[in-house]
Design an enzyme around this catalytic site. Structure first.
Site, PDB file in Angstrom:
ATOM      1  N   ARG A  37       1.388 -36.825  89.208  1.00 39.34           N
ATOM      2  CA  ARG A  37       1.923 -35.487  89.486  1.00 39.34           C
ATOM      3  C   ARG A  37       1.592 -34.497  88.364  1.00 39.34           C
ATOM      4  NH1 ARG A  37       7.925 -37.264  91.589  1.00 39.34           N
ATOM      5  NH2 ARG A  37       7.304 -38.168  93.574  1.00 39.34           N
ATOM      6  N   ARG A  41       3.372 -29.174  89.400  1.00 36.84           N
ATOM      7  CA  ARG A  41       4.733 -29.553  89.034  1.00 36.84           C
ATOM      8  C   ARG A  41       5.326 -28.697  87.921  1.00 36.84           C
ATOM      9  NH1 ARG A  41       7.519 -32.918  92.416  1.00 36.84           N
ATOM     10  NH2 ARG A  41       8.514 -34.026  90.703  1.00 36.84           N
ATOM     11  N   ARG A  50       0.591 -21.017  93.313  1.00 36.82           N
ATOM     12  CA  ARG A  50       1.241 -21.502  94.522  1.00 36.82           C
ATOM     13  C   ARG A  50       2.258 -20.522  95.085  1.00 36.82           C
ATOM     14  NH1 ARG A  50       3.234 -26.322  95.982  1.00 36.82           N
ATOM     15  NH2 ARG A  50       4.199 -25.001  97.548  1.00 36.82           N
ATOM     16  N   ASP A  86      -1.116 -34.294  99.128  1.00 36.43           N
ATOM     17  CA  ASP A  86       0.161 -34.936  99.415  1.00 36.43           C
ATOM     18  C   ASP A  86      -0.113 -36.122 100.314  1.00 36.43           C
ATOM     19  OD1 ASP A  86       3.320 -34.366  99.277  1.00 36.43           O
ATOM     20  OD2 ASP A  86       2.801 -35.238 101.218  1.00 36.43           O
ATOM     21  N   TYR A 161       8.288 -42.845 106.122  1.00 37.97           N
ATOM     22  CA  TYR A 161       8.500 -41.431 106.473  1.00 37.97           C
ATOM     23  C   TYR A 161       8.438 -41.239 107.990  1.00 37.97           C
ATOM     24  CZ  TYR A 161       8.318 -39.603 101.692  1.00 37.97           C
ATOM     25  OH  TYR A 161       8.601 -39.313 100.389  1.00 37.97           O
TER      26      TYR A 161
END
Length: 354
Positions: A37, A41, A50, A86, A161
């Site tokens: 990460r 982040r 972003r 992701d 998920y």
């Protein structure tokens, strides 16, 4: 051996990098460092680019992916870049209705619960993720001799998920399927293994120098369940990309009891979280594998002398390893001071310089 005679994964200018040497368990000029990460982040420059852009949208813009992937390399001088994406990107790419909700994580509109639901998991093609190929093309040109790590979610974590419909603390629907309908479970993981392998293949063929399979939730399983219900699918992913000759890394959280089995799945490098010292992890994994890890991310919030003390403990535990890539035991936390990461990279490089 000339460059042209090497396997595909060895024909790049990154081949002699400290990171790839460590993955191959060869002598290194210094212990290589990168952080899970790290691409974003905690970085203010990441938050700026972003701003106003949804997570999944940012993963599909090659220019943005390249910029975010490069940011920690420029700032921290890490030994490898990790492709910004992701784990649910390939699932989105094949048409599943899902989104990443801030503060929650991936949320699936219609969970996978029946055999009929498997029909929604079609094969992934390179055209589905054209933006990955384009972004990696931009990155390899800018990275030069710095390796790029491609990554994907492992079949179990993707399945959790999809079956739960989002993040879960107890994985009750996932385990209910795994125990109650093992044939459906096996078919689900097998299909996800094909999708994951295709996603990694796209990244390798575009220029990734290594790949990492993230099995974030697999620590929820007992070893016997992992061996029976998860290992075959993970092994299928690693087998599918073995011919490319790039290092394959396997990482999970809370997997101290699974380390040996995760090594059996076929990775060249086994990632270790902070709960097991690296010398003990090496004993559990067995010979023939490099290890990656494993500083507790929370340590980075302590004063610099304390961070260096704990980093030294990691390096000391790794002293007898065949190969070691320094990393955190999990990902960079959003509120972490970026300068602490920069100082940590410099410390490890200085302390281990040969």
């Amino acid at each position: 051996m000339s460059t042209d005679e090497r396997p595909p994964g060895q024909q790049t200018k990154t081949y002699e990098s400290a990171f790839l040497q460590a993955c191959r368990r060869e002598p290194v000029p210094h212990t290589p460092v990168w952080f899970m990460r790290q691409a974003g982040r905690s970085l203010p420059e990441y938050l700026k680019v972003r701003e106003g852009i949804a997570m999944l949208d940012s993963c599909m813009r090659p220019d943005l992916v390249a910029e975010i992937t490069m940011q920690p390399v420029r700032r921290h001088k890490v030994d490898a870049a990790i492709y910004f994406s992701d784990i649910v990107v390939p699932l989105k790419a094949i048409g599943l209705d899902l989104d990443i909700k801030p503060g929650v994580g991936p949320v699936v509109a219609e969970p996978i619960r029946t055999r009929a639901d498997l029909d929604r998991l079609r094969d992934l093609t390179p055209e589905d993720v054209w933006y990955v190929t384009e972004a990696i093309g931009l990155l390899t040109g800018e990275l030069g001799a710095t390796p790029l790590i491609g990554f994907a979610g492992a079949p179990f974590t993707l399945a959790s998920y999809l079956v739960e419909g989002g993040p879960s603390r107890n994985h009750e629907h996932t385990k209910a399927m795994m125990y109650g309908d093992p044939e459906l479970w096996a078919d689900l993981l097998d299909r996800l293994a094909d999708i994951t392998a295709a996603f990694l293949t796209v990244q390798i063929e575009a220029g990734a120098s290594a790949v990492q399979l993230f099995d974030s939730w697999v620590g929820a399983l007992a070893p016997a369940d992992y061996r029976r219900s998860v290992l075959p699918a993970s092994a299928k992913v690693f087998d599918a990309v073995a011919g490319y000759g790039v290092p394959r890394i396997h990482f999970g959280v809370g997997t101290g009891e699974l380390l040996g089995l995760m090594g059996e799945a076929g990775a060249d490098v086994v990632g270790v979280d902070w709960r097991v010292p690296l010398d003990e992890a090496a004993r559990r994994v067995g010979p023939g594998k490099a290890l990656q890890g494993n500083l507790d991310p929370a340590v980075l919030f302590a004063p610099t002398p304390a961070v260096e003390t704990k980093a030294r403990e990691v390096l000391d535990a790794a002293a007898g390893l065949e190969g070691h890539v320094f990393n955190l035991g999990h990902g960079v936390l959003p509120s972490m001071d970026p300068d602490a990461l920069t100082r940590l990279v410099e410390y490890v490089h200085t302390e281990t310089a040969r």
